[in-house]
Design a protein around this motif. Structure first.
Motif, PDB file in Angstrom:
ATOM      1  N   TYR A  97       0.842  -1.198   0.000  1.00  0.00           N
ATOM      2  CA  TYR A  97       0.000   0.000   0.000  1.00  0.00           C
ATOM      3  C   TYR A  97       0.878   1.248   0.000  1.00  0.00           C
ATOM      4  CZ  TYR A  97      -3.668  -3.214   1.669  1.00  0.00           C
ATOM      5  OH  TYR A  97      -4.561  -4.245   1.810  1.00  0.00           O
ATOM      6  N   ARG A  98       0.365   2.310  -0.582  1.00  0.00           N
ATOM      7  CA  ARG A  98       0.968   3.640  -0.457  1.00  0.00           C
ATOM      8  C   ARG A  98      -0.148   4.603  -0.071  1.00  0.00           C
ATOM      9  NH1 ARG A  98       6.198   3.356  -2.473  1.00  0.00           N
ATOM     10  NH2 ARG A  98       6.512   5.546  -1.947  1.00  0.00           N
ATOM     11  N   VAL A  99       0.057   5.289   1.054  1.00  0.00           N
ATOM     12  CA  VAL A  99      -0.946   6.224   1.559  1.00  0.00           C
ATOM     13  C   VAL A  99      -0.351   7.623   1.553  1.00  0.00           C
ATOM     14  CG1 VAL A  99      -2.421   6.851   3.498  1.00  0.00           C
ATOM     15  CG2 VAL A  99      -1.900   4.452   3.056  1.00  0.00           C
ATOM     16  N   LYS A 100      -1.094   8.574   1.060  1.00  0.00           N
ATOM     17  CA  LYS A 100      -0.605   9.958   0.998  1.00  0.00           C
ATOM     18  C   LYS A 100      -1.703  10.889   1.486  1.00  0.00           C
ATOM     19  CE  LYS A 100       1.342  13.320  -2.292  1.00  0.00           C
ATOM     20  NZ  LYS A 100       1.715  13.520  -3.716  1.00  0.00           N
ATOM     21  N   ARG A 101      -1.346  11.740   2.427  1.00  0.00           N
ATOM     22  CA  ARG A 101      -2.292  12.766   2.883  1.00  0.00           C
ATOM     23  C   ARG A 101      -1.692  14.131   2.549  1.00  0.00           C
ATOM     24  NH1 ARG A 101      -6.617  12.634   6.220  1.00  0.00           N
ATOM     25  NH2 ARG A 101      -6.090  10.560   7.027  1.00  0.00           N
ATOM     26  N   GLN A 102      -2.531  14.999   2.000  1.00  0.00           N
ATOM     27  CA  GLN A 102      -2.014  16.282   1.498  1.00  0.00           C
ATOM     28  C   GLN A 102      -2.929  17.431   1.860  1.00  0.00           C
ATOM     29  OE1 GLN A 102      -0.776  16.202  -2.626  1.00  0.00           O
ATOM     30  NE2 GLN A 102      -1.135  18.405  -2.926  1.00  0.00           N
ATOM     31  N   ILE A 103      -2.310  18.565   2.188  1.00  0.00           N
ATOM     32  CA  ILE A 103      -3.043  19.826   2.277  1.00  0.00           C
ATOM     33  C   ILE A 103      -2.308  20.835   1.415  1.00  0.00           C
ATOM     34  CG2 ILE A 103      -4.007  19.448   4.578  1.00  0.00           C
ATOM     35  CD1 ILE A 103      -1.820  21.257   5.685  1.00  0.00           C
ATOM     36  N   ASN A 104      -2.995  21.860   0.995  1.00  0.00           N
ATOM     37  CA  ASN A 104      -2.395  22.910   0.172  1.00  0.00           C
ATOM     38  C   ASN A 104      -2.546  24.255   0.862  1.00  0.00           C
ATOM     39  OD1 ASN A 104      -1.836  21.063  -1.999  1.00  0.00           O
ATOM     40  ND2 ASN A 104      -4.020  21.159  -2.507  1.00  0.00           N
ATOM     41  N   ALA A 105      -1.478  25.055   0.778  1.00  0.00           N
ATOM     42  CA  ALA A 105      -1.526  26.415   1.319  1.00  0.00           C
ATOM     43  C   ALA A 105      -1.496  27.381   0.145  1.00  0.00           C
ATOM     44  CB  ALA A 105      -0.344  26.653   2.244  1.00  0.00           C
ATOM     45  N   ASP A 106      -2.571  28.113  -0.078  1.00  0.00           N
ATOM     46  CA  ASP A 106      -2.657  29.087  -1.181  1.00  0.00           C
ATOM     47  C   ASP A 106      -2.309  30.465  -0.642  1.00  0.00           C
ATOM     48  OD1 ASP A 106      -3.516  27.309  -3.261  1.00  0.00           O
ATOM     49  OD2 ASP A 106      -5.438  27.181  -2.204  1.00  0.00           O
ATOM     50  N   LYS A 107      -1.249  31.014  -1.217  1.00  0.00           N
ATOM     51  CA  LYS A 107      -0.790  32.317  -0.734  1.00  0.00           C
ATOM     52  C   LYS A 107      -1.544  33.441  -1.436  1.00  0.00           C
ATOM     53  CE  LYS A 107       3.437  34.704   0.538  1.00  0.00           C
ATOM     54  NZ  LYS A 107       4.925  34.630   0.556  1.00  0.00           N
ATOM     55  N   ARG A 108      -2.178  34.279  -0.663  1.00  0.00           N
ATOM     56  CA  ARG A 108      -2.921  35.428  -1.191  1.00  0.00           C
ATOM     57  C   ARG A 108      -2.319  36.707  -0.622  1.00  0.00           C
ATOM     58  NH1 ARG A 108      -5.063  31.909  -4.374  1.00  0.00           N
ATOM     59  NH2 ARG A 108      -6.860  30.703  -3.658  1.00  0.00           N
ATOM     60  N   SER A 117      -7.506  18.484   4.403  1.00  0.00           N
ATOM     61  CA  SER A 117      -6.613  17.411   3.957  1.00  0.00           C
ATOM     62  C   SER A 117      -7.354  16.432   3.052  1.00  0.00           C
ATOM     63  CB  SER A 117      -6.033  16.669   5.164  1.00  0.00           C
ATOM     64  OG  SER A 117      -7.010  15.844   5.749  1.00  0.00           O
ATOM     65  N   GLU A 118      -6.590  15.852   2.136  1.00  0.00           N
ATOM     66  CA  GLU A 118      -7.118  14.806   1.251  1.00  0.00           C
ATOM     67  C   GLU A 118      -6.269  13.553   1.444  1.00  0.00           C
ATOM     68  OE1 GLU A 118      -8.769  16.136  -2.824  1.00  0.00           O
ATOM     69  OE2 GLU A 118      -7.036  17.424  -2.443  1.00  0.00           O
ATOM     70  N   LEU A 119      -6.935  12.410   1.415  1.00  0.00           N
ATOM     71  CA  LEU A 119      -6.235  11.150   1.623  1.00  0.00           C
ATOM     72  C   LEU A 119      -6.297  10.313   0.358  1.00  0.00           C
ATOM     73  CD1 LEU A 119      -4.820   9.252   3.688  1.00  0.00           C
ATOM     74  CD2 LEU A 119      -7.091   8.356   4.240  1.00  0.00           C
ATOM     75  N   PHE A 120      -5.150   9.810  -0.045  1.00  0.00           N
ATOM     76  CA  PHE A 120      -5.071   8.965  -1.233  1.00  0.00           C
ATOM     77  C   PHE A 120      -4.457   7.625  -0.840  1.00  0.00           C
ATOM     78  CE2 PHE A 120      -4.351  13.414  -2.238  1.00  0.00           C
ATOM     79  CZ  PHE A 120      -5.338  13.683  -3.176  1.00  0.00           C
ATOM     80  N   LEU A 133      -8.336   2.638  -4.961  1.00  0.00           N
ATOM     81  CA  LEU A 133      -9.386   1.754  -4.459  1.00  0.00           C
ATOM     82  C   LEU A 133     -10.647   1.870  -5.307  1.00  0.00           C
ATOM     83  CD1 LEU A 133      -9.123   2.515  -0.643  1.00  0.00           C
ATOM     84  CD2 LEU A 133      -8.411   0.413  -1.777  1.00  0.00           C
ATOM     85  N   PRO A 134     -11.465   0.847  -5.344  1.00  0.00           N
ATOM     86  CA  PRO A 134     -12.782   0.979  -5.991  1.00  0.00           C
ATOM     87  C   PRO A 134     -13.592   2.071  -5.298  1.00  0.00           C
ATOM     88  CG  PRO A 134     -12.296  -1.319  -5.445  1.00  0.00           C
ATOM     89  CD  PRO A 134     -11.244  -0.496  -4.808  1.00  0.00           C
ATOM     90  N   ALA A 135     -14.532   2.650  -6.004  1.00  0.00           N
ATOM     91  CA  ALA A 135     -15.329   3.755  -5.458  1.00  0.00           C
ATOM     92  C   ALA A 135     -16.090   3.334  -4.199  1.00  0.00           C
ATOM     93  CB  ALA A 135     -16.304   4.266  -6.523  1.00  0.00           C
ATOM     94  N   SER A 136     -16.363   2.040  -4.075  1.00  0.00           N
ATOM     95  CA  SER A 136     -17.145   1.565  -2.928  1.00  0.00           C
ATOM     96  C   SER A 136     -16.335   1.521  -1.627  1.00  0.00           C
ATOM     97  CB  SER A 136     -17.693   0.172  -3.221  1.00  0.00           C
ATOM     98  OG  SER A 136     -16.623  -0.722  -3.493  1.00  0.00           O
ATOM     99  N   ASP A 141     -11.397   3.634   5.820  1.00  0.00           N
ATOM    100  CA  ASP A 141     -11.922   2.346   6.288  1.00  0.00           C
ATOM    101  C   ASP A 141     -10.887   1.233   6.122  1.00  0.00           C
ATOM    102  OD1 ASP A 141     -14.265   3.639   6.850  1.00  0.00           O
ATOM    103  OD2 ASP A 141     -15.234   3.073   4.956  1.00  0.00           O
ATOM    104  N   VAL A 142     -10.179   1.265   4.973  1.00  0.00           N
ATOM    105  CA  VAL A 142      -9.169   0.227   4.715  1.00  0.00           C
ATOM    106  C   VAL A 142      -8.059   0.315   5.764  1.00  0.00           C
ATOM    107  CG1 VAL A 142      -7.410  -0.568   3.088  1.00  0.00           C
ATOM    108  CG2 VAL A 142      -9.671   0.152   2.249  1.00  0.00           C
TER     109      VAL A 142
END
Length: 691
Positions: A97-108, A117-120, A133-136, A141-142
């Motif tokens: 498995y490879r798990v990646k969690r990411q957030i982005n900082a937008d400079k204004r 955060s987003e988890l992949f 993973l399948p959409a289901s 959960d995994v």
């Protein structure tokens, strides 16, 4: 779960994309050692693990909202996006498995906006290709099925705060977390499904049954609903009690930080610990008294009976009926031969024959004699037990009275401290004490409600059992009614049996856990103390004094060892159960441990023992240490188990910063060096073992 690699990008102190940290996986070299000074990012790395997998942070991780590297934000132009992520690779149950969690900082121009955060999650197929993973299926959960989220603090933890596991008020969470590892949720789901099926069947029977059956089912349904409501409230009370305990700790900590009352608060802490210890001992004494009453109390009511028995025996002995030295068969043989041993003829009707016949009755007492003497010996033992019972009862009662006096004295001292703090000239201190008083009152109120609710649940369950029995015994005539009745009985029986399986499994696991806990703690500690695990998973240290176990007021170091032993014993037992096929969930035979500063408050002996033991506790170990923590005995014990080794190099923008380095093998690695720019950041260097 076996961790294989970690990579970061703009996460806290780590500027840009770091090289991949490959983690040791060999059985004989399962330790990944990461060296770093204070403030170099060790806690950040520990929290990189917990963030990417569970989006959680440890208590020592300050300002968790500031995850994005400050240098990366400073160098970005307005309108630029700075990515911050952590990626971890692991293997489990034959899959990668490879798990990646990411957030982005937008400079204004107005500032920096940080995204959620987003988890992949990617899974490698048999052909080596990575796919999502399948959409289901959800990544969370995994991951949670592989290593439950609620358990993360037992596998990724700050060693300097590990003793909080012992002090934790959240015992229920520990118990539930352990059950998850054993796959008990499978049983819970089965029991839930059976109960739902039973309810459906009861509704069916209610719709077709006679008036009496309908009435009984209606009453049972009503009581069951009341139980559900009470259990829901019970869970809410437990949660609120935990919250109130956290508030109390927070207010107490703030008082400790105020120099004018810090000593007073520490004194209160000591008294509170003594108060808890005395309450524990009081509880043990009362339990011992209860055991004595239930097992020996009856003996004090038997003194008249034993006296009557002795009087009776003495009376029979006086009449010559005891002892009986003539056997019945011997007398009968004389009568059959019609001749006595003295040669006198024993013909029927003679005086001699009549005399010998009287011996026949007396000879029958031999069996009675044996029984009487056995009973007499038992009576002697009962009398002795009665004496011992009174001695033990007097001793235990005196002990209880003594403890109550000691408890009363401590409560008076605690009340005096409370009064002093309540009347302190400082408004801040008065307010903090007021908050503590409010918390205490709320806790007391909740405990009263908890006791009342527990009794109500017990009463209603008794009522439900009675109604269920009445429903089962109803004489139903219609075929459909009988069928529904049998199905209800069957589902209830299956549910009861699964509940018993669950209870048996929990009891067996806890017994084995207790045994392993004692073994591990005994390997580390040089004291004659023994850890005890209650049925509510409460952890305590005890020692035996005058034949009785008494709680020990453990030091911080001892609590750290106790917590570490507890975690190690859980991992070991679950691993053994998994190998034996007793775990009902997914494979749980492989666990990582990631530990930040596990040697914090330990002295030399404990440091050596812990360093020697922890590589054995888990399949894989990642340890983050300072140069000081790595000295001497720790290096001696852990060096042979190191498979991978890294150094966190802190780049300081301070012009006159003190440089530091560490010697590892034949090379010297920088720990602190001058930053080439105005930013602080940390780099990761791998230690070269090839030379």
């Amino acid at each position: 779960m076996k961790l294989t690699a970690l990579r970061l990008c703009n996460f806290r102190q780590f500027y840009g994309q770091t090289p991949e940290i490959l983690l040791a996986r060999a059985d004989d070299r399962n330790v990944t050692m990461i060296h770093g000074n204070n403030g170099s990012g060790k806690t950040g790395l520990l929290n990189a693990f917990t963030w990417v997998l569970f989006e959680r942070f440890t208590a020592a991780f300050a300002s968790p909202e500031q995850l994005v590297n400050q240098r990366a934000i400073a160098e970005a132009k307005s309108g630029d996006r700075v990515e911050c992520w952590v990626e971890i690779a692991f293997e489990h149950d034959g899959k990668r498995y490879r798990v990646k969690r990411q957030i982005n900082a937008d400079k204004r121009k107005a500032g920096v906006e940080t995204s959620k955060s987003e988890l992949f999650l990617l899974v490698a197929g048999d052909d080596g290709r990575w796919s999502s993973l399948p959409a289901s299926q959800q990544p969370e959960d995994v991951i949670s099925r592989i290593l439950p989220k609620s358990l993360h603090q037992y596998f990724f933890f700050d060693g300097e705060r590990i003793e909080q596991i012992v002090r934790s008020n959240n015992r229920a969470e520990i118990a539930e977390a352990t059950k998850k590892l054993l796959g008990v949720e499978v049983l819970d789901r089965a029991i839930k499904h059976l109960n739902n099926a039973r309810k459906t069947l009861e509704q069916e029977l209610e719709s077709i049954g006679d008036a009496e059956t309908k009435s009984l089912l209606g009453q049972k349904r009503q009581r069951s609903q009341e139980i559900e409501q009470l259990e829901t409230r019970q869970a809410e009370i437990e949660q609120e009690l935990i919250y109130q305990a956290q508030l109390k700790q927070e207010y107490s900590q703030r008082l400790r930080e105020l120099s004018e009352v810090a000593q007073l608060q520490r004194q209160r802490d000591t008294l509170a610990a003594q108060q808890q210890e005395i309450r524990d001992r009081l509880q043990q004494s009362k339990a011992q008294l209860k055991r004595s009453l239930s097992t020996q109390g009856y003996t004090v009511f038997l003194s008249d009976v034993t006296a009557q028995l002795r009087s009776l025996v003495k009376e029979r002995e006086g009449r010559g009926e005891l002892p009986a030295d003539i056997k019945q068969k011997f007398v009968q043989d004389l009568l059959d031969r019609q001749r006595c041993i003295c040669g006198t003829e024993l013909h029927a009707g003679t005086a001699a024959c009549a005399e010998v016949k009287t011996w026949l009755d007396r000879a029958g007492l031999a069996d009675v004699e044996a029984a009487v003497y056995r009973i007499e010996a038992q009576a002697d033992e009962i009398d002795k037990q009665a004496v011992r019972f009174w001695e033990e009862t007097d001793h235990e009662q005196a002990n209880i009275n003594k403890l109550k006096i000691a408890l009363s004295n401590i409560e008076e001292q605690l009340e005096e401290i409370r009064e002093q703090l309540s009347k302190n000239p400082s408004e801040d201190i008065r307010q903090l004490q007021g908050q503590l008083d409010k918390t205490e009152r709320r806790t007391e109120s909740l405990n009263v409600e908890k006791g009342t609710t527990q009794q109500q649940i017990k009463d209603r369950k008794t009522e439900v059992d009675r109604l269920a029995k009445q429903i089962k015994e109803r004489k139903l005539n219609e075929g459909k009614q009988k069928l529904a009745q049998r199905r209800i009985t069957t589902t209830q029986d299956a549910s009861d049996r699964l509940m018993q399986v669950k209870l048996n499994q929990d009891t067996l696991f806890r017994q084995q856990l207790q045994q392993r806990l004692e073994e591990i703690f005994g390997q580390i500690s040089f004291k004659a103390q023994v850890p005890r695990l209650s049925d509510k998973y409460e952890l305590n240290l005890v020692e035996t004094i005058a034949g009785q176990e008494v709680p020990v007021a453990a030091s911080t170091g001892e609590n750290q060892i106790l917590s570490l032993s507890f975690i190690g014993s859980i991992i070991d037992r679950v691993r053994q159960w998994s190998k034996s096929g007793l775990v009902m969930g997914p494979d749980s035979s492989t666990f990582p441990l990631v530990m930040d500063s596990p040697f914090g408050s330990l002295d030399e002996i404990y440091r050596r023992q812990v360093a020697k033991l922890i590589p054995e506790l888990a399949n894989q170990l990642v340890v983050l240490v300072t140069k000081t923590q790595w000295r001497g005995e720790v290096a001696d014990e852990m060096q042979p188990r190191i498979g991978r080794e890294y150094v966190l190099v802190y780049n300081s923008p301070k012009p006159d910063c003190e440089l530091d380095a560490i010697r590892l093998g034949s090379e010297t690695y920088p720990l602190v060096r001058q930053s080439p720019n105005e930013f602080e950041y940390t780099e990761i260097l791998e230690v070269n073992h090839s030379g």
